[in-house]
Motif scaffolding. Structure first.
Motif, short mmCIF file in Angstrom:
data_model
loop_
_atom_site.label_atom_id
_atom_site.label_comp_id
_atom_site.label_asym_id
_atom_site.label_seq_id
_atom_site.Cartn_x
_atom_site.Cartn_y
_atom_site.Cartn_z
N ALA A 129 6.02 -15.44 -8.56
CA ALA A 129 5.94 -14.24 -7.57
C ALA A 129 4.72 -13.51 -7.97
O ALA A 129 3.99 -13.04 -6.98
N ARG A 130 4.72 -12.90 -9.20
CA ARG A 130 3.51 -12.13 -9.74
C ARG A 130 2.16 -13.02 -9.18
O ARG A 130 1.14 -12.21 -9.03
N ALA A 132 1.45 -15.23 -7.29
CA ALA A 132 1.15 -15.11 -5.83
C ALA A 132 0.76 -14.03 -5.12
O ALA A 132 0.05 -13.79 -4.31
N GLU A 133 1.42 -12.82 -5.75
CA GLU A 133 1.05 -11.40 -5.30
C GLU A 133 -0.44 -11.06 -5.74
O GLU A 133 -1.19 -10.49 -4.80
N ARG A 134 -0.70 -11.53 -6.78
CA ARG A 134 -1.97 -11.20 -7.47
C ARG A 134 -2.97 -12.05 -6.76
O ARG A 134 -4.34 -11.42 -6.51
N ALA A 136 -3.17 -14.47 -3.97
CA ALA A 136 -3.00 -14.85 -2.96
C ALA A 136 -4.41 -14.75 -2.09
O ALA A 136 -4.69 -15.74 -1.15
N ALA A 242 6.33 -15.91 0.15
CA ALA A 242 6.40 -14.56 0.41
C ALA A 242 5.39 -13.59 0.27
O ALA A 242 4.96 -12.64 1.07
N HIS A 243 4.30 -14.15 -0.57
CA HIS A 243 3.06 -13.43 -0.67
C HIS A 243 2.02 -14.00 -0.23
O HIS A 243 0.76 -13.53 0.24
N ASP A 244 1.92 -15.32 0.25
CA ASP A 244 0.85 -16.27 0.59
C ASP A 244 1.40 -17.23 1.64
O ASP A 244 1.85 -18.33 1.10
#
Ligand code: GLA
Ligand code: ZN
Length: 669
Positions: A129-130, A132-134, A136, A242-244
């Protein structure tokens, strides 16, 4: 959804986190020289990006991605969750697997996490998740690469509990489970879900993972393991999404890898990718079969060649070099079979640990004047020339080969008739015969739509599920040919024998009945004179029930009885091969079948010459010619065509020569 690119992405696994900046700078200079535009990074960075449970540090990964972007390269970004940092195993010992012997492992190696461990799941999705968040929206990002080569089995208490849950879901009641497993045999009727144990050396097995007292239990554990690891993949994919919402997601498979039923995974991948390390001395049709299996995962859509070695492997006792020209041949073979990316393991050789001698584009000396580097750079140049000509192309196959993990498992964990029968070998013999005759082959699951095919090959189809028999009958009824072999049509989805004549639901289509079968040691052969061939391993004794005899056994009390039969069915035919014919015998049978449908290729008699057709999205027809011999191949062009690699045009009927191990990518006119 597959990654979009204007040419075949070229590059591979790169671990700059092992190197100081000046080495990275030098690497990038060499990448440019070799036409390398794509780097897979992050496969082994977890212990750096998350050095402790509450500490994340993306400084170096930022630098790695930024440098890639600055150099105009794209990144396939791995979540890296196959290689756990040591602190995880110490803090949460339950993430470590329990092996087949029941031993709880401690920290070490990689690919070693328990798929049912909530701690592992939480930490893996946490880092994914981290990332992807960073990243994406990072300009270098081309694709997501979850984990790495999923595999392995765990037998811990968490997995036992998860297995019971999986079984409840599948069977609903213990009565249904007892029936499916035929549990009354050896007094196994289960009266409480808690009584069910994972099948291993402490429970149902002896002599290893293939020897089980209850095939039904072991089969379900294979399926459970497939689903448990798939669950890990899906959990990571969900947090990435969820992020990308847009970047395509894959995980790298291993081709014909028995432990995981990739057909169960296929719908969940955005695109398929795999790592090709063919067994030593495998004929070229072996990796080709794996390529076609991978292409079959997404209904014929192109896949990525995620890894191959540019020169040698390291993990084998003996690691031979790829000869000059072999890498290029293997690369174009992958493209011919549907690869839309050509990536290596690895870009730079590791300095220490078990892969320091694994082949790499850049070796320890960092040179660009090695043979391997030159070959890599030459392929890079050719891929630039090829540009987008083959991207998104499809294979216009009229022959399908059914590949079924359940049949593979059931056949190889069966007690009787014969342990030496190996699923891959039987399947490969038929695939090889079809390919060497010049037919393109789609390797598909048993659920595939069979209506596009004239010929359906179903070798060693031990387990017959769902409405498959009816769909095979429909192929023959409309004029197609269906071929199956010994040990097909034996068991249902639970590995229970059909209460019918062998080959069970395939019997009407084949027009035969089998009551007896004789298994003999591998060195024993039996002549099959009509095909100038020998049979081995299993000799099923066939009684004709409408079929005609094509070839017969030459000895023993069943001498003169059918070894190969053909049955007219509707407008088409059902062929049954009752023994493991040698390759010349299989070739003869296949050429008769393919000839009936006009599917023998134009260069079928040129030994060692592989052909593969593809149709590009713009409708242009490509024909790959691959000379697998160390001699020049002298052909007569069957059509007027332009070689996309050289720009040279050849008229139909003119001579066409391929260098030793040479390749041509023809655009037909
Ligand atoms: C696998 C792995 C890589 C590397 C290579 C070596 O494919 O994914 O990390 O270990 O094998 O051949
Ligand atoms: Zn476990």
């Amino acid at each position: 959804m597959s990654p979009s690119s204007s040419k075949i992405p070229y590059g591979g696994d790169y671990n700059p986190e092992q190197w100081p900046q000046e080495v990275r700078d030098a690497d990038h200079r060499l990448f440019t020289k070799a036409g390398i535009d794509t780097l897979t990074v992050g496969v082994f960075t977890w212990s750096l990006t998350q050095p402790a449970e509450d500490t994340y540090d993306f400084t170096d990964l930022d630098r790695i991605l930024d440098q890639a972007a600055a150099e105009g390269r794209q990144v396939c970004l791995a979540t890296g969750t196959a290689a756990m940092p040591p602190w995880i195993a110490r803090k949460y010992p339950e993430v470590n697997r329990t092996d087949f012997e029941g031993r709880r492992h401690r920290y070490g190696q990689r690919h070693n996490f328990c798929p049912s461990s909530p701690a592992y799941r939480g930490l893996a999705t946490g880092i994914a998740a981290r990332l992807a968040e960073r990243y994406a929206d990072h300009p270098a990002l081309l694709a997501w690469h979850i984990n790495n080569e999923y595999g392995g089995v765990c037998y811990c208490a968490l997995c036992a509990e998860a297995f019971r849950e999986w079984l409840r879901d599948k069977y609903d009641s213990l009565a249904a489970l007892n029936d499916a497993w035929w549990a009354t045999f050896w007094s196994h009727r289960f009266t409480d879900w808690a009584e069910i144990e994972p099948p291993n050396a402490l429970t149902e097995h002896w002599r290893g993972p293939d020897h089980t007292a209850f095939q039904g239990i072991t089969l379900d554990y294979f399926r459970f393991t497939t689903d448990a690891l798939l669950g890990c993949f899906l959990a990571e994919k969900e947090v990435i999404r969820a992020h990308d919402p847009v970047t395509p997601v894959t995980t790298n498979f291993m081709g014909m890898f028995r432990p995981l039923d990739y057909h169960r995974w296929a719908p969940h991948l955005d695109f398929a990718s795999w790592d090709s390390y063919p067994p030593l001395d495998a004929p070229p049709t072996w990796p080709a079969l794996a390529h076609d299996l991978m292409r079959g995962l997404k209904d014929g859509a192109p896949f990525w060649l995620m890894e191959q070695t540019p020169s040698t492997t390291a993990c084998r006792d003996v690691n031979p070099l790829r000869r000059p020209g072999e890498l290029r041949l293997a690369t174009f073979q992958a493209i011919a079979h549907g690869a839309d990316a050509a990536l290596y393991f690895q870009m730079r050789a590791s300095r220490g640990a078990c892969e320091k001698y694994h082949g790499a584009v850049i070796g320890h000396a960092g040179r660009d004047d090695t043979r391997v580097f030159r070959e890599v750079a030459e392929i890079g140049r050719e891929l630039e020339v090829l540009a987008d000509a083959s991207l998104g192309a499809r294979t216009p196959a009229r022959t399908a080969l059914l590949f079924d993990w359940d049949s593979w498992w059931a056949l190889e964990i069966s007690d009787g008739p014969s342990r030496p029968v190996k699923y891959q070998e039987v399947v490969h013999a038929y695939y090889r015969a079809a390919r060497e005759a010049g037919a393109d082959v789609d390797v598909v699951p048993h659920t595939a739509d069979l209506t596009p095919y004239d010929v359906v090959l179903a070798p060693a189809l031990h387990m017959v599920k769902g409405d498959l028999a009816a769909r095979l009958e429909a192929v023959a009824a409309r004029g197609g040919t269906v071929l199956t072999t010994f040990l097909s049509g034996r068991v249902d989805e639970h590995d229970r024998a059909f209460l019918a004549d062998v080959p069970g639901p395939l019997a009407p289509l084949m027009g035969i009945r089998i009551d007896e079968w004789d298994a003999r040691p591998p060195e024993f052969t039996q002549p099959v004179a009509e095909l100038a061939s020998q049979g081995r391993l299993v000799f099923e004794i066939v009684r004709l029930r409408g079929a005609e005899t094509v070839a017969t056994y030459g000895s023993d009390f069943y001498a003169g009885t059918p070894a190969v039969t053909r049955n007219r069915y509707g407008q088409g035919e059902g062929w049954y091969i009752a023994t493991a014919l040698d390759q010349p015998g299989v070739n003869q049978v296949l050429r008769r079948v393919l000839a009936r449908h006009d599917l023998i290729g134009p260069y079928a008699d040129q030994e060692g010459l592989e052909t593969a057709a593809r149709t590009a999205p713009d409708g242009s027809r490509l024909l790959f010619l691959l000379n697998h011999t160390a001699e020049p191949a002298r052909l007569t062009a069957h059509a007027t065509a332009t070689d996309l690699l050289t720009g040279k045009q050849t008229e139909a009927g003119a001579p066409l020569t391929l260098d030793p191990r040479g390749v041509a990518v023809l655009r037909l006119q």
